[in-house]
Design a protein around this motif. Structure first.
Motif, PDB file in Angstrom:
ATOM      1  N   LEU A 141       0.862  -1.179   0.000  1.00  0.00           N
ATOM      2  CA  LEU A 141       0.000   0.000   0.000  1.00  0.00           C
ATOM      3  C   LEU A 141       0.898   1.227   0.000  1.00  0.00           C
ATOM      4  CD1 LEU A 141      -2.646  -0.979   2.721  1.00  0.00           C
ATOM      5  CD2 LEU A 141      -2.674  -1.459   0.266  1.00  0.00           C
ATOM      6  N   PRO A 142       0.658   2.170  -0.911  1.00  0.00           N
ATOM      7  CA  PRO A 142       1.524   3.350  -0.968  1.00  0.00           C
ATOM      8  C   PRO A 142       1.341   4.262   0.240  1.00  0.00           C
ATOM      9  CG  PRO A 142      -0.315   3.599  -2.487  1.00  0.00           C
ATOM     10  CD  PRO A 142      -0.410   2.211  -1.913  1.00  0.00           C
ATOM     11  N   ALA A 143       2.389   4.981   0.590  1.00  0.00           N
ATOM     12  CA  ALA A 143       2.279   5.998   1.638  1.00  0.00           C
ATOM     13  C   ALA A 143       1.190   6.980   1.228  1.00  0.00           C
ATOM     14  CB  ALA A 143       3.611   6.720   1.794  1.00  0.00           C
ATOM     15  N   GLY A 144       0.357   7.371   2.196  1.00  0.00           N
ATOM     16  CA  GLY A 144      -0.669   8.376   1.942  1.00  0.00           C
ATOM     17  C   GLY A 144      -2.029   7.854   1.546  1.00  0.00           C
ATOM     18  N   ILE A 145      -2.164   6.550   1.259  1.00  0.00           N
ATOM     19  CA  ILE A 145      -3.475   6.007   0.884  1.00  0.00           C
ATOM     20  C   ILE A 145      -4.279   5.729   2.162  1.00  0.00           C
ATOM     21  CG2 ILE A 145      -2.774   3.563   0.811  1.00  0.00           C
ATOM     22  CD1 ILE A 145      -4.652   3.235  -1.621  1.00  0.00           C
TER      23      ILE A 145
END
Length: 194
Positions: A141-145
């Protein structure tokens, strides 16, 4: 975001099993149930959110090293979530994992045993996409999602957590401050959403 998948070429063994993803039905009830709306989410839509996934059978765990090296994951630990293991903290931990939040780092999980669900927010629709993870699934999961996690009805998961730097897991619950957090802003820019 597709270029982030290039490390697949270097893996000697990847199963063709696709992680099951679908839109969450938003029906009240036990978060550990499927909550399947009947509307599947394609790999293309999932990639558009920045979520990456692979299926690497647990018998081929050495392939995780290839992904870790290519994506600069330097540290790791193992987390096991069970009612027996958490005891009296079980319900409160599950509740905290299920609070909508983001991180300032990628969240990387390789499922060793058990199963569960990661729900991610699709932007700009704000719909929940439910990703069902089982043994052998590697999810990034990308940072910020915005996302949340829950076990399924089996009530057990064991996962390898990978980190780019020192192991940490700091959830930032969704609110006005996270909406303007630089990692959230960078995330939205990376998926080209205004």
């Amino acid at each position: 975001m597709i270029e982030r998948w290039h490390c697949l070429e270097h893996l000697s063994y990847i199963d063709t099993i696709t992680m099951r993803a679908y839109y969450f039905d938003n029906v009240p009830g036990d978060q550990r149930l499927l909550h399947d709306s009947g509307n599947p989410v394609s790999d293309e839509i999932l990639k558009s959110t920045g979520v990456l996934h692979w299926h690497i059978p647990t018998s081929q765990q050495d392939e995780i090293e290839v992904v870790a090296k290519e994506r600069s994951y330097k540290n790791r630990d193992i987390i096991t979530i069970t009612k027996q293991g958490l005891g009296d903290l079980y319900e409160s931990k599950l509740k905290s994992f299920y609070e909508e939040h983001m991180h300032e780092d990628e969240e990387i999980r390789y499922i060793l045993e058990g199963s569960g669900f990661f729900d991610v927010r699709e932007h700009p629709s704000d719909s929940w996409i439910r990703c069902q993870v089982d043994a052998g699934d590697l999810l990034v999961l990308p940072a910020g999602i915005y996302h949340r996690f829950t076990l399924d009805e089996k009530n057990m998961i064991k996962a390898l957590r990978l980190f780019k730097d020192e192991p940490k897991w700091t959830p930032l619950n969704r609110g006005d401050a996270t909406d303007v957090n630089p990692f959230r802003v960078d995330y939205l820019t990376s998926i080209a959403v205004n």
